[in-house]
Design an enzyme around this catalytic site. Structure first.
Site, PDB file in Angstrom:
ATOM      1  N   ARG A 248      39.416  50.767  49.484  1.00  0.00           N
ATOM      2  CA  ARG A 248      39.943  49.483  49.003  1.00  0.00           C
ATOM      3  C   ARG A 248      39.757  48.347  50.022  1.00  0.00           C
ATOM      4  NH1 ARG A 248      44.779  47.264  46.267  1.00  0.00           N
ATOM      5  NH2 ARG A 248      45.976  45.971  47.684  1.00  0.00           N
ATOM      6  N   ASN A 263      43.091  41.106  50.767  1.00  0.00           N
ATOM      7  CA  ASN A 263      43.951  40.343  49.864  1.00  0.00           C
ATOM      8  C   ASN A 263      45.423  40.359  50.293  1.00  0.00           C
ATOM      9  OD1 ASN A 263      43.892  38.587  47.643  1.00  0.00           O
ATOM     10  ND2 ASN A 263      44.760  40.167  46.303  1.00  0.00           N
ATOM     11  N   GLU A 391      42.865  40.496  36.588  1.00  0.00           N
ATOM     12  CA  GLU A 391      42.709  41.955  36.674  1.00  0.00           C
ATOM     13  C   GLU A 391      41.952  42.386  35.427  1.00  0.00           C
ATOM     14  OE1 GLU A 391      43.654  43.910  39.136  1.00  0.00           O
ATOM     15  OE2 GLU A 391      45.152  42.736  40.250  1.00  0.00           O
TER      16      GLU A 391
HETATM   17 ZN   LIG Z   1      42.327  44.342  43.651  1.00  0.00          ZN
END
Ligand SMILES: [Zn+2]
Length: 429
Positions: A248, A263, A391
């Protein structure tokens, strides 16, 4: 091993990526998810929701989709070595679950059928690049495609490297120009989270439509300047292709663990709720705001476009949400009626384009708080009015391992989203 396969293995490091050449990873060094299961766990009472909170932060559990305000389920990946512990916990809390993916490795193995070297060569000879929307492509194919567009359409496409990643890969921003001075501009990024492969796939589809199919997209699109960074986290993206499909973060080594969550690294309300100071956590915020070259490069570039940028849009997966600030707190900005109205228009357009339903709301108010995200910074510090995180698909049938036949319908929805935003800002100019 067949001779052709040997040749491919030997050649792989050479065409791996631009910039620093790193040795390719042997097949046996790939992280295996053999026997790992994706569970959708459901709570029926408030007490069970408390148990879900415990479950999603349990050691050894990789939470794919956290508990949202109006939801009663979480998606968790359970490895064979923690399966007993997790299932005992589920049993003692009275939580029920469905096994959504029974063997994750099998899903990974069939998710992305890749072309043979001969097919790739044929494609490149015919089209001038290797990009398709029938498979998830490595970084070299995406960057090669951006180079191709800049060479093919110099009258309205320019390509700029706005910085380099931790491992030295370029951060390539494609500008698609209206050629009208003073045009409002839209920023789009994809791939900030490495494993969310549908994001760069959809963003490159948008690029393809706005360049090679430019005439099909109306005046609003032509009156806007576009700045598009399809892979914000190139090191993580490559790592997710070569080593660990579920990676990630970026690839910054922090002590004993690698990776900062880009993020959570943006410099607005950095370090707050929903981010971690622990380098081994998936939401590690970094040592300080903009400690990472990827997030720092994006913030510098965006600040240099001050005034012209009217939209900040970041594509993630999954869950089918259109999220607007704030993410760090369960409150909404003063102009949230505008963000909400445009968000609902985006949802309608996405549904008409591809048939999936997207839910609109404030990020923390609807999901859960997460401080240091790029969208809060774009709204709060860079003062970009229409700031969204989308998303993409799905809602947890495949999660991050979305099979390739869903690329096109999802990407068409993403295109509809950006066209809605373009119309909005072209009209308010
Ligand atoms: Zn994400």
């Amino acid at each position: 091993m067949k001779p052709l396969l040997v040749l491919c293995v030997l050649l792989a490091p050479l065409r791996a990526h631009e910039g620093r050449i790193t040795p390719d990873v042997a097949e046996d060094a790939r992280v295996s998810y053999e026997g790992s299961q994706l569970l959708k766990v459901t709570a029926r009472t408030e007490g069970q929701k408390e148990a879900l909170h415990k479950l999603q932060d349990m050691e050894g559990v990789d939470t794919w989709l956290r508990l949202a305000i109006n939801s009663s389920t979480v998606d968790v990946l359970v490895k064979p070595e923690t399966a007993d512990k997790v299932k005992e916990f589920l049993g003692s809390s009275g939580l029920t679950f469905d096994v959504v993916i029974d063997n994750l490795q099998a899903a990974i193995d069939t998710e992305n059928p890749t072309m043979s070297p001969e097919e790739m060569e044929e494609l490149e000879g015919r089209k001038g690049h290797r990009m398709t929307w029938q498979s998830y492509h490595p970084l070299a194919d995406i960057h090669g495609y951006l180079d191709y567009l800049a060479q093919t359409y110099p009258q309205f496409v320019t390509l700029q490297t706005i910085g380099t990643s931790v491992e030295g890969r370029p951060l390539k921003v494609l500008k698609i120009s209206s050629n009208r001075p003073g045009s409002p501009a839209i920023w789009i990024d994809g791939g900030i989270h490495a494993r969310e492969w549908i994001s760069p796939a959809s963003v490159t589809y948008i690029i393809n439509e706005l360049t090679e199919n430019r005439d099909a997209h109306g005046e609003a699109v032509k009156n806007v300047d576009w700045y598009i960074l399809p892979v914000l986290n190139p090191d993580g993206y490559e790592y997710s292709h070569r080593v660990d499909r579920l990676w990630r973060k970026n690839r910054h080594v922090n002590g004993k663990c690698a990776g900062t969550d880009l993020n959570r690294n943006f410099g607005y309300k950095w370090g707050g709720v929903g981010s971690s100071r622990e380098p081994c956590q998936e939401t590690f915020a970094g040592s300080h705001p903009f400690s990472e070259p990827e997030s720092a490069a994006v913030s510098s570039f965006i600040q240099n476009q001050a005034g012209s940028l009217k939209v900040y849009l970041s594509f993630h997966s999954y869950g089918q949400y259109i999220l607007h600030p704030w993410g760090y707190i369960r409150a909404v900005p003063r102009d949230h009626a505008d963000l909400s109205r445009v968000g609902r228009n985006i949802a309608t357009a996405m549904y008409q384009a591809g048939g999936a339903s997207y839910t609109v709301g404030g990020a923390a108010a609807m999901l859960y708080p997460a401080a240091g995200a790029s969208d809060d910074w774009a709204k709060g510090a860079a003062r970009i009015k229409y700031t969204y995180t989308i998303e993409l698909r799905d809602r947890g049938s495949f999660g991050f391992i979305l099979p390739v036949q869903y690329i096109l319908p999802t990407a068409r929805e993403a295109l509809a989203a950006v066209k809605t935003l373009a119309s909005e800002i072209a009209n308010v100019r």
